[in-house]
Design a protein around this motif. Sequence first.
Motif, PDB file in Angstrom:
ATOM      1  N   LYS A   7     -18.325  -4.195  19.426  1.00 29.85           N
ATOM      2  CA  LYS A   7     -17.486  -2.996  19.493  1.00 29.85           C
ATOM      3  C   LYS A   7     -16.935  -2.807  20.905  1.00 29.85           C
ATOM      4  CE  LYS A   7     -19.800  -0.482  15.755  1.00 29.85           C
ATOM      5  NZ  LYS A   7     -20.730   0.624  15.419  1.00 29.85           N
ATOM      6  N   ALA A   8     -17.779  -3.028  21.908  1.00 26.84           N
ATOM      7  CA  ALA A   8     -17.335  -2.871  23.291  1.00 26.84           C
ATOM      8  C   ALA A   8     -16.212  -3.849  23.622  1.00 26.84           C
ATOM      9  CB  ALA A   8     -18.514  -3.066  24.241  1.00 26.84           C
ATOM     10  N   THR A   9     -16.339  -5.084  23.130  1.00 29.86           N
ATOM     11  CA  THR A   9     -15.297  -6.078  23.382  1.00 29.86           C
ATOM     12  C   THR A   9     -13.996  -5.701  22.669  1.00 29.86           C
ATOM     13  OG1 THR A   9     -16.826  -7.904  23.791  1.00 29.86           O
ATOM     14  CG2 THR A   9     -14.645  -8.483  22.971  1.00 29.86           C
ATOM     15  N   ALA A  10     -14.085  -5.355  21.392  1.00 23.86           N
ATOM     16  CA  ALA A  10     -12.875  -4.978  20.651  1.00 23.86           C
ATOM     17  C   ALA A  10     -12.222  -3.747  21.265  1.00 23.86           C
ATOM     18  CB  ALA A  10     -13.229  -4.715  19.186  1.00 23.86           C
ATOM     19  N   TRP A  11     -13.032  -2.799  21.713  1.00 26.36           N
ATOM     20  CA  TRP A  11     -12.532  -1.567  22.330  1.00 26.36           C
ATOM     21  C   TRP A  11     -11.751  -1.886  23.607  1.00 26.36           C
ATOM     22  CZ3 TRP A  11     -12.132   2.832  19.978  1.00 26.36           C
ATOM     23  CH2 TRP A  11     -12.079   4.053  20.670  1.00 26.36           C
ATOM     24  N   GLU A  12     -12.205  -2.909  24.351  1.00 28.16           N
ATOM     25  CA  GLU A  12     -11.544  -3.243  25.614  1.00 28.16           C
ATOM     26  C   GLU A  12     -10.308  -4.108  25.431  1.00 28.16           C
ATOM     27  OE1 GLU A  12     -12.996  -5.366  29.709  1.00 28.16           O
ATOM     28  OE2 GLU A  12     -13.760  -3.392  29.162  1.00 28.16           O
ATOM     29  N   ILE A  13     -10.301  -4.988  24.440  1.00 34.35           N
ATOM     30  CA  ILE A  13      -9.157  -5.891  24.258  1.00 34.35           C
ATOM     31  C   ILE A  13      -8.163  -5.350  23.227  1.00 34.35           C
ATOM     32  CG2 ILE A  13     -10.560  -7.888  24.882  1.00 34.35           C
ATOM     33  CD1 ILE A  13     -10.605  -8.635  21.879  1.00 34.35           C
ATOM     34  N   THR A  14      -8.297  -4.078  22.873  1.00 33.94           N
ATOM     35  CA  THR A  14      -7.434  -3.440  21.887  1.00 33.94           C
ATOM     36  C   THR A  14      -5.949  -3.712  22.139  1.00 33.94           C
ATOM     37  OG1 THR A  14      -6.805  -1.296  20.959  1.00 33.94           O
ATOM     38  CG2 THR A  14      -7.455  -1.325  23.267  1.00 33.94           C
ATOM     39  N   SER A  15      -5.179  -3.678  21.078  1.00 35.09           N
ATOM     40  CA  SER A  15      -3.730  -3.854  21.211  1.00 35.09           C
ATOM     41  C   SER A  15      -3.034  -2.572  21.652  1.00 35.09           C
ATOM     42  CB  SER A  15      -3.140  -4.314  19.870  1.00 35.09           C
ATOM     43  OG  SER A  15      -3.313  -3.303  18.882  1.00 35.09           O
ATOM     44  N   ARG A  16      -3.758  -1.452  21.638  1.00 40.51           N
ATOM     45  CA  ARG A  16      -3.151  -0.170  21.993  1.00 40.51           C
ATOM     46  C   ARG A  16      -2.989  -0.041  23.506  1.00 40.51           C
ATOM     47  NH1 ARG A  16      -7.039   1.527  18.009  1.00 40.51           N
ATOM     48  NH2 ARG A  16      -6.008   2.152  16.058  1.00 40.51           N
ATOM     49  N   ARG A  17      -1.988   0.759  23.935  1.00 38.82           N
ATOM     50  CA  ARG A  17      -1.699   0.934  25.359  1.00 38.82           C
ATOM     51  C   ARG A  17      -1.444   2.406  25.685  1.00 38.82           C
ATOM     52  NH1 ARG A  17      -3.493  -3.288  24.853  1.00 38.82           N
ATOM     53  NH2 ARG A  17      -2.564  -5.342  25.231  1.00 38.82           N
ATOM     54  N   ALA A  18      -2.150   2.882  26.696  1.00 36.53           N
ATOM     55  CA  ALA A  18      -1.844   4.203  27.259  1.00 36.53           C
ATOM     56  C   ALA A  18      -0.944   3.960  28.466  1.00 36.53           C
ATOM     57  CB  ALA A  18      -3.134   4.911  27.657  1.00 36.53           C
ATOM     58  N   ASP A  19       0.325   3.759  28.190  1.00 37.19           N
ATOM     59  CA  ASP A  19       1.282   3.341  29.208  1.00 37.19           C
ATOM     60  C   ASP A  19       2.115   4.543  29.668  1.00 37.19           C
ATOM     61  OD1 ASP A  19       2.910   3.819  27.032  1.00 37.19           O
ATOM     62  OD2 ASP A  19       3.349   1.705  26.659  1.00 37.19           O
ATOM     63  N   PRO A  20       3.065   4.342  30.600  1.00 37.21           N
ATOM     64  CA  PRO A  20       3.876   5.471  31.053  1.00 37.21           C
ATOM     65  C   PRO A  20       4.588   6.207  29.929  1.00 37.21           C
ATOM     66  CG  PRO A  20       4.096   3.650  32.579  1.00 37.21           C
ATOM     67  CD  PRO A  20       3.295   3.131  31.429  1.00 37.21           C
ATOM     68  N   ALA A  21       4.966   5.498  28.889  1.00 32.28           N
ATOM     69  CA  ALA A  21       5.637   6.162  27.762  1.00 32.28           C
ATOM     70  C   ALA A  21       4.698   7.155  27.072  1.00 32.28           C
ATOM     71  CB  ALA A  21       6.123   5.111  26.758  1.00 32.28           C
ATOM     72  N   PHE A  22       3.426   6.806  26.971  1.00 34.71           N
ATOM     73  CA  PHE A  22       2.466   7.733  26.384  1.00 34.71           C
ATOM     74  C   PHE A  22       2.335   8.988  27.244  1.00 34.71           C
ATOM     75  CE2 PHE A  22      -1.911   9.329  26.752  1.00 34.71           C
ATOM     76  CZ  PHE A  22      -2.102   9.827  25.464  1.00 34.71           C
ATOM     77  N   PHE A  23       2.185   8.813  28.544  1.00 34.56           N
ATOM     78  CA  PHE A  23       1.995   9.964  29.423  1.00 34.56           C
ATOM     79  C   PHE A  23       3.261  10.821  29.522  1.00 34.56           C
ATOM     80  CE2 PHE A  23      -1.458   7.208  31.000  1.00 34.56           C
ATOM     81  CZ  PHE A  23      -2.510   8.102  30.857  1.00 34.56           C
TER      82      PHE A  23
END
Length: 796
Positions: A74-90
């Motif tokens: 779970k820790a590995t999948a959580w870190e390599i996720t395809s999701r991004r909290a990028d400037p567009a999100f903020f």
Amino acid sequence: MKTRPATIKPYSGPVGGWGSAKSVAGIIAREHVPLKAPKLLSVQNKPEGYMCVSCAWAKPAQPHPLEFCENGAKATAWEITSRRADPAFFEKHTLSELELWPDHDLEEQGRLTHPMRWDAISDKYLPVGWAEAFDEIGRELGALDPHQVDLYTSGRASLEASYMYQLFARMYGSNNLPDSSNMCHESSSVALPESIGASVGTAILSDFENTDCIFYIAQNVGTSSPRLLHDLQDAVDRGVKIVTFNLLHERGLERFVNPQSPVQMLTGRETKISTEYYQVKNGGDIAALFGVCKALIEADDALKASGTSRVAGEDGKPKDPDNAAMVAFAASIASADKKHVLDHDFIKEHTAGYEEFALAARAHQWDELERVSGLSRDQMMKAAAIYAKSDAVLMVYGMGLTQHLMGVQNVHMVCNLALLRGNIGKPGANICAVRGHSNVQGQRTVGITEKPGLAPLDKLSELYGFEPPRWTGRSTVETCDAIINGQSRAFISLGGNFLKAVPETTAMEAGWRKLRLNVQIATKLNRSHVLHGEIAYLLPCLGRIEMDEQATGPQAVSIESSIAHFHGSRGKTKPVSATLLSEPAIVAGIAKATLGKTRVPWDAWVGNYAEIRDAIERTYPETFKDFNKRLFKPGGFARPLPARERKWVTQSGKANFITPGKLFPEFSTSGRTDVLHLATLRSNDQFNTTIYGYSDRFRGVEGTRRIVFMNGEDIVRLGFADGEIVDVTTAIDDNFVRKVTGLRIVSYNIAKGCCGAYFPETNPLFPLAHHDPKSKTPSYKLLPVRLSRSHATPDG
């Protein structure tokens, strides 16, 4: 934010098995990494691979085909996720809005990609250049008194980054180096040196192969360190008896199906883990262990008396041994020559303080020990019998002992029990303190400590040409107090989610907003990032799983495991963003901007981490001899620990029996029938403050974390019903109301008079002053509380 249906249904299955396989497959699918994750997991905890970013359990020289557990996956999948909290999100969300989100939803947005600075006008994080960020951070730190600055370290930072971080802090002039160890195993770090002269446990993996008995105390293996189940299973298969002392009946300590065993997976055949399972009341560990020690000592007395007709009494004076039952018990557990139960040769040669401890054990009355521990005399004597009949006993314990008001004394008692029969410093007989985060032990080894006496200050001065501060810095609890009282003006965090991990949540959040500077080095978004002071920076770093390319090529980092072995770790996947910097690069950038020109070759270190390891070796030549040469040794290389060789680095020159002054802490509410003793718990869908999901499969809870587990008799006695919604209020009289609302009662197999609820959701209940007086570790495993009917919903 999603609404989750909650279901509570007893779980009848084992730990592991198809449930674990399904859970791993689920998070891999949820994080959209179906091709990447399996390839990476195949090299997790392997030589030349990467070390798990989750728990700190040992990495064997001959790994299993899959050397990871459900939580590690779970820790590995959580870190390599395809999701991004990028400037567009903020750009879409103000921080005022994000403050209202649950932590799971914040982290679920994915990996941070760009350095960000909070903008007061828009109340949003806006992108900022690295150079600009470092320059302002350096200017702000330069304008502050170093006493006003706290530099926190999470347990996941590498040895290399941790060494650089503590060096920067001391060159800046601060010993305020609180860390996650302060909140978990600091009680071990204080107690073990006093008892045996080692700051960490002495066990190594081969001890599990050579032991014939394991005392397993206050650690939930199925949730916190599932890979350890392989070692326990192998021990059980050899006929080793496992004697468990724990507050709750936890499935991982009961039954296990090994997901890597085709026979067990296809047939469902389970391994029974615990030979004996003793359910100890919350805070009753000292009494339980004293009972075992009392039985051993009095049995030894009875054997002595069988030849002299005299035996020491509870007042220290001889008396006639008229207790035929004790004489028979003594004979049944005695050595082959029937002359002793204790290892008197070891006690005489290697220990100090035995007589005082033995007097205290004899003086404790059985009815008192039964009342406080929750165990019967027969149970404590049966545990003593198993212990006495075993030649090599391994003591394993976790945070269920250390996060207490009497955490240091809990650990002293583990050592006392081990010393009675020489169960330390020989194959199969040692002390194993199971640590939590993957390098929480290692960061202390390379100088992350608020205590100047534990850091090699003279050596640092010699190597780098500066005068380190000699004053005692702030621990985590003291840092919290400084933030609340406005004494701390800047907080820099190398990983972690400090605001969620600490006690006194309400006051802490108010103090947090008054900070002048808040710098967070992180991989994912959490609550510590969305609350802010006057200036707030969010600096994204590479994760350990990612390839780290620097001037001299791909780099490796190192960590220390629970058994004090050092391991190399090499990232194996492409970074999520070209904008990320490594932890060493970020620490170096802040250091250069703050300190100006120094003798430290910051840029050379960032370009080649082998040079950082050379510097660590120069600073700690005995501990890290030939560091770079041994970096990827299979199984890691061991940290020297004299206690493993029965050499005691203590003031007495011997291992010390240390007698606790009392059995249980004193509360103003003692004796109140409406007060329960709360322990915080983790689910199997979380690691520390990271919540992967809302499933606690082993306890039968799905879709919610707003739970309070209670003994069925207590539910009826207090006039509640299973499933009822209640508020929980701290039952400590300090003129301050601390309450968590809207928790659902779940009937569970927990000791009477006690209850359990999740960490960190119930952290607001814990007063800052509620900690062990010596280690200052928050007492997250013991707090008096009251329950009342609630007007809130289970969603809070």
